[in-house]
Design a protein around this motif. Structure first.
Motif, mmCIF file in Angstrom:
data_model
loop_
_atom_site.group_PDB
_atom_site.id
_atom_site.type_symbol
_atom_site.label_atom_id
_atom_site.label_comp_id
_atom_site.label_asym_id
_atom_site.label_seq_id
_atom_site.Cartn_x
_atom_site.Cartn_y
_atom_site.Cartn_z
ATOM 1 N N THR A 72 0.836 -1.205 0.000
ATOM 2 C CA THR A 72 0.000 0.000 0.000
ATOM 3 C C THR A 72 0.872 1.257 0.000
ATOM 4 O OG1 THR A 72 -1.747 -1.196 1.146
ATOM 5 C CG2 THR A 72 -1.854 1.203 1.226
ATOM 6 N N ILE A 81 2.247 1.721 -3.512
ATOM 7 C CA ILE A 81 1.214 2.288 -4.387
ATOM 8 C C ILE A 81 1.090 3.789 -4.117
ATOM 9 C CG2 ILE A 81 -1.278 2.335 -4.846
ATOM 10 C CD1 ILE A 81 0.103 0.004 -6.218
ATOM 11 N N LEU A 109 1.746 -2.560 -12.977
ATOM 12 C CA LEU A 109 2.184 -3.303 -11.794
ATOM 13 C C LEU A 109 2.821 -4.590 -12.284
ATOM 14 C CD1 LEU A 109 2.311 -3.483 -8.724
ATOM 15 C CD2 LEU A 109 0.021 -4.506 -8.776
ATOM 16 N N ALA A 112 -5.558 -6.303 -1.824
ATOM 17 C CA ALA A 112 -4.820 -5.032 -1.814
ATOM 18 C C ALA A 112 -4.580 -4.541 -3.239
ATOM 19 C CB ALA A 112 -3.493 -5.195 -1.073
ATOM 20 N N VAL A 113 -4.347 -5.452 -4.159
ATOM 21 C CA VAL A 113 -4.184 -5.075 -5.570
ATOM 22 C C VAL A 113 -5.505 -4.523 -6.101
ATOM 23 C CG1 VAL A 113 -3.704 -5.934 -7.902
ATOM 24 C CG2 VAL A 113 -2.281 -6.673 -5.975
ATOM 25 N N GLN A 168 -7.809 -3.047 -4.342
ATOM 26 C CA GLN A 168 -7.970 -1.727 -3.733
ATOM 27 C C GLN A 168 -7.094 -0.687 -4.428
ATOM 28 O OE1 GLN A 168 -10.237 -0.633 -1.462
ATOM 29 N NE2 GLN A 168 -11.086 -2.657 -1.864
ATOM 30 N N ALA A 169 -5.900 -1.097 -4.835
ATOM 31 C CA ALA A 169 -5.006 -0.187 -5.560
ATOM 32 C C ALA A 169 -5.641 0.236 -6.879
ATOM 33 C CB ALA A 169 -3.655 -0.856 -5.801
ATOM 34 N N GLN A 185 -8.088 2.881 -6.054
ATOM 35 C CA GLN A 185 -7.401 4.117 -5.693
ATOM 36 C C GLN A 185 -6.929 4.853 -6.942
ATOM 37 O OE1 GLN A 185 -3.984 3.574 -3.160
ATOM 38 N NE2 GLN A 185 -3.401 5.720 -3.253
ATOM 39 N N LEU A 186 -6.340 4.122 -7.863
ATOM 40 C CA LEU A 186 -5.868 4.749 -9.100
ATOM 41 C C LEU A 186 -7.033 5.273 -9.932
ATOM 42 C CD1 LEU A 186 -3.003 2.329 -9.523
ATOM 43 C CD2 LEU A 186 -2.735 4.755 -9.984
ATOM 44 N N LEU A 229 -4.709 0.959 -13.370
ATOM 45 C CA LEU A 229 -3.752 -0.037 -12.907
ATOM 46 C C LEU A 229 -3.793 -1.175 -13.914
ATOM 47 C CD1 LEU A 229 -1.847 -0.974 -10.570
ATOM 48 C CD2 LEU A 229 -3.799 -2.298 -9.744
#
Length: 125
Positions: A31, A34, A47, A62-63, A65-66, A69-70, A77
């Motif tokens: 996190t 990222i 990634l 978590a990926v 969620q990334a 976020q992006l 992503l």
């Protein structure tokens, strides 16, 4: 085991390479990586999971969620050489899968005539 990460910023897409195992104990480090990448770039984030030994359910989440976020940052992503269960990512954000880094970079390449040449990539450890 935790992860190691390396960010390379490029004119057309940034590359965040992750190695090791993205398990429960590595999620906060991931996190943070990222967050570092988001703060330093403005285009798609590739990634690169070529050297990832695997991920736990929490790591895979978590990926996902990334990706969200992006998307909030109006960025995408894109996963490179993701583990076989990448298709199980549950996210409303679109995630593109690339077979390898060359293919991912080629998808974002611009002809030199249009860009006036590419500047060399910047790298952060």
């Amino acid at each position: 085991m935790t992860i190691q990460w390396h960010l390379t910023t490029r004119p057309t897409a940034d590359v965040l390479q992750i190695s090791g195992f993205l398990g429960d104990d590595a999620v906060s480090r991931f996190t943070g990586a990222i967050g570092w990448a988001v703060a330093r770039g403005d285009g798609p984030l590739l990634l690169d999971l070529t050297h990832l030994k695997g991920w736990s359910t929490a790591g895979r989440d978590a990926v996902a969620q990334a990706a969200l976020q992006l998307e909030r940052e109006s960025r995408t992503l894109e996963l490179v050489a993701a583990p076989g269960d990448a298709v199980l990512l549950t996210t409303d954000a679109p995630v593109t899968l690339h077979q390898d880094l060359d293919a991912a970079l080629a998808a974002h390449a611009h002809p030199r005539a249009e860009t006036g040449g590419e500047s060399p990539p910047r790298s952060s450890w």
